[in-house]
Design an enzyme around this catalytic site. Structure first.
Site, PDB file in Angstrom:
ATOM      1  N   ARG A  57      -1.045 -11.638   7.164  1.00  0.00           N
ATOM      2  CA  ARG A  57      -0.100 -10.566   7.499  1.00  0.00           C
ATOM      3  C   ARG A  57      -0.434  -9.909   8.843  1.00  0.00           C
ATOM      4  O   ARG A  57       0.432  -9.708   9.685  1.00  0.00           O
ATOM      5  CB  ARG A  57      -0.105  -9.499   6.411  1.00  0.00           C
ATOM      6  N   ASP A  62       5.958   8.303  -0.102  1.00  0.00           N
ATOM      7  CA  ASP A  62       5.169   7.084   0.075  1.00  0.00           C
ATOM      8  C   ASP A  62       4.621   7.101   1.498  1.00  0.00           C
ATOM      9  O   ASP A  62       5.074   7.874   2.345  1.00  0.00           O
ATOM     10  CB  ASP A  62       6.021   5.831  -0.158  1.00  0.00           C
TER      11      ASP A  62
HETATM   12  C1  LIG Z   1       2.785  -0.742  -6.406  1.00  0.00           C
HETATM   13  S1  LIG Z   1       3.679   0.551  -5.642  1.00  0.00           S
HETATM   14  C2  LIG Z   1       4.040   1.602  -7.039  1.00  0.00           C
HETATM   15  C3  LIG Z   1       5.475   2.082  -7.060  1.00  0.00           C
HETATM   16  C4  LIG Z   1       5.871   2.900  -8.283  1.00  0.00           C
HETATM   17  N1  LIG Z   1       5.066   4.092  -8.408  1.00  0.00           N
HETATM   18  C5  LIG Z   1       5.802   2.057  -9.541  1.00  0.00           C
HETATM   19  O1  LIG Z   1       4.880   2.243 -10.349  1.00  0.00           O
HETATM   20  O2  LIG Z   1       6.662   1.207  -9.732  1.00  0.00           O
HETATM   21  C6  LIG Z   1       2.343   1.464  -4.825  1.00  0.00           C
HETATM   22  C7  LIG Z   1       2.836   2.328  -3.665  1.00  0.00           C
HETATM   23  O3  LIG Z   1       1.788   3.226  -3.297  1.00  0.00           O
HETATM   24  C8  LIG Z   1       1.891   3.449  -1.900  1.00  0.00           C
HETATM   25  N2  LIG Z   1       0.630   3.986  -1.375  1.00  0.00           N
HETATM   26  C9  LIG Z   1      -0.550   3.338  -1.218  1.00  0.00           C
HETATM   27  N3  LIG Z   1      -1.453   4.149  -0.647  1.00  0.00           N
HETATM   28  C10 LIG Z   1      -0.837   5.335  -0.428  1.00  0.00           C
HETATM   29  C11 LIG Z   1      -1.251   6.572   0.143  1.00  0.00           C
HETATM   30  N4  LIG Z   1      -2.480   6.753   0.635  1.00  0.00           N
HETATM   31  N5  LIG Z   1      -0.360   7.579   0.190  1.00  0.00           N
HETATM   32  C12 LIG Z   1       0.897   7.408  -0.291  1.00  0.00           C
HETATM   33  N6  LIG Z   1       1.354   6.267  -0.833  1.00  0.00           N
HETATM   34  C13 LIG Z   1       0.491   5.234  -0.899  1.00  0.00           C
HETATM   35  C14 LIG Z   1       2.243   2.064  -1.349  1.00  0.00           C
HETATM   36  O4  LIG Z   1       2.837   2.134  -0.068  1.00  0.00           O
HETATM   37  C15 LIG Z   1       3.174   1.516  -2.429  1.00  0.00           C
HETATM   38  O5  LIG Z   1       4.531   1.664  -2.086  1.00  0.00           O
END
Ligand SMILES: C[S@@+](CC[C@H](N)C(=O)[O-])C[C@H]1O[C@@H](n2cnc3c(N)ncnc32)[C@H](O)[C@@H]1O
Length: 293
Positions: A47, A155
């Site tokens: 990536r 996010d």
């Molecule tokens: C796997 S998704 C989960 C989405 C949703 N909460 C669900 O359970 O379906 C994880 C998300 O966490 C976000 N994320 C990761 N680190 C983060 C941070 N430090 N602050 C805010 N968001 C973050 C990622 O960008 C991603 O979109």
């Protein structure tokens, strides 16, 4: 089979050394709390390798210099490349069943008496969780637009946040537990197929913002419900615990925190949280203990 380990044609043959990987992991941890396991090395090489090429750089080390120089656009690309954004509407449906049967009714009653109500989908990815919350609220309270009730979706990844803000999805890749829930979100399916927009009533309840969970939060007021699911699995244990403690501090007494199916809070009572169901916690009222700083 290790297809990920093979150099792909799109990223050329740039070597990702141990030192490069360690530097990338340090930047990811310091900036966004992300813990990069070495199993992710091939994925990261592929990536980020595309970005190294796109910028005409000769190495991952030179690329890290650009990211660390604070160049906002590249740090956006960096975080987009490193985050995992898998999500679905009404994912882990048991949480929404509990929300509708137990959590929302008293909250909506209080809202009808004039109380300010706030829900937060923290780590909302492309918005499906926040819109599912809106669908549950409107199913119980069609008058929700008249209440002081808002859902915040946040996010760190600008790419998925844009999808969330647009609220337009390809139904072919949208999973719903039932057709009735799909209709709740998109309305009746048109015979023509094609992209679907979230119903305007749902959209009107949700605001999306960029927010980094491991940095100070530019938010005021407390929350009645926080969903932070499948986010902290990418953080190490101390970062997870700090986050749980910070959530506990912004919950109203008696308010709810729902976390992902593979996540757990090891010492909820220490943080003033009571276990209240599957991966569900409730603010205990006056906190029984303070989180370590
Ligand atoms: C796997 S998704 C989960 C989405 C949703 N909460 C669900 O359970 O379906 C994880 C998300 O966490 C976000 N994320 C990761 N680190 C983060 C941070 N430090 N602050 C805010 N968001 C973050 C990622 O960008 C991603 O979109």
């Amino acid at each position: 089979m290790t297809t990920l380990a093979r150099p792909s044609t799109s990223d050329g043959d740039l070597p990702l050394t141990e030192a490069d990987f360690a530097r990338i992991a340090r930047i990811a941890k310091a900036g966004w709390g992300l813990s990069l396991e070495s199993a992710k090395r091939p994925l990261i090489r592929s990536r980020l390798g595309r970005r190294v090429k796109a910028l005409g750089l000769g190495s991952f080390d030179a690329y890290c210099d650009v990211v660390e120089s604070g160049e906002a656009q590249e740090s956006d690309h960096f975080v987009t490349a490193l985050t995992t954004n898998v999500t679905h509407f009404y994912r882990e449906a048991h949480h929404f069943e509990m929300l509708e049967s137990q959590i929302l009714p008293p909250i909506l009653q209080a809202a009808r008496q004039g109380k300010r109500v706030r829900l937060w989908s923290a780590g909302c990815s492309s918005g499906q969780e926040a819109y599912s919350l809106a669908g549950s609220i409107l199913a119980l309270a069609p008058d929700a637009a008249k209440l002081d009730l808002r859902i915040l979706g946040t996010d760190i990844d600008p790419t998925v946040l844009q999808i969330a803000q647009d609220g337009v999805y390809d139904p072919k890749i949208c999973l719903f537990p039932t057709p009735a829930l799909e209709e709740r979100v998109f309305g009746r399916a048109p015979p023509t197929g094609g992209l679907r927009a979230v119903r305007p009533e749902l959209k009107a309840l949700v605001t999306f913002r960029r927010l980094n969970l491991v940095k100070p939060w530019p938010i005021s007021g407390r929350f009645d419900v926080i969903f932070c699911r499948n986010v902290v699995i990418y953080f190490d244990k101390p970062t997870q615990r700090q986050l749980w403690a910070r959530f506990a501090e912004v919950l109203h007494p008696g308010a709810w925190l729902l976390i992902g199916h593979s996540e757990r809070i090891a010492d909820p009572q220490e943080l003033g949280l009571d276990p209240a169901g599957i991966t569900t916690y409730r603010h205990a009222g006056a906190p029984s203990g303070k989180a370590p700083s």
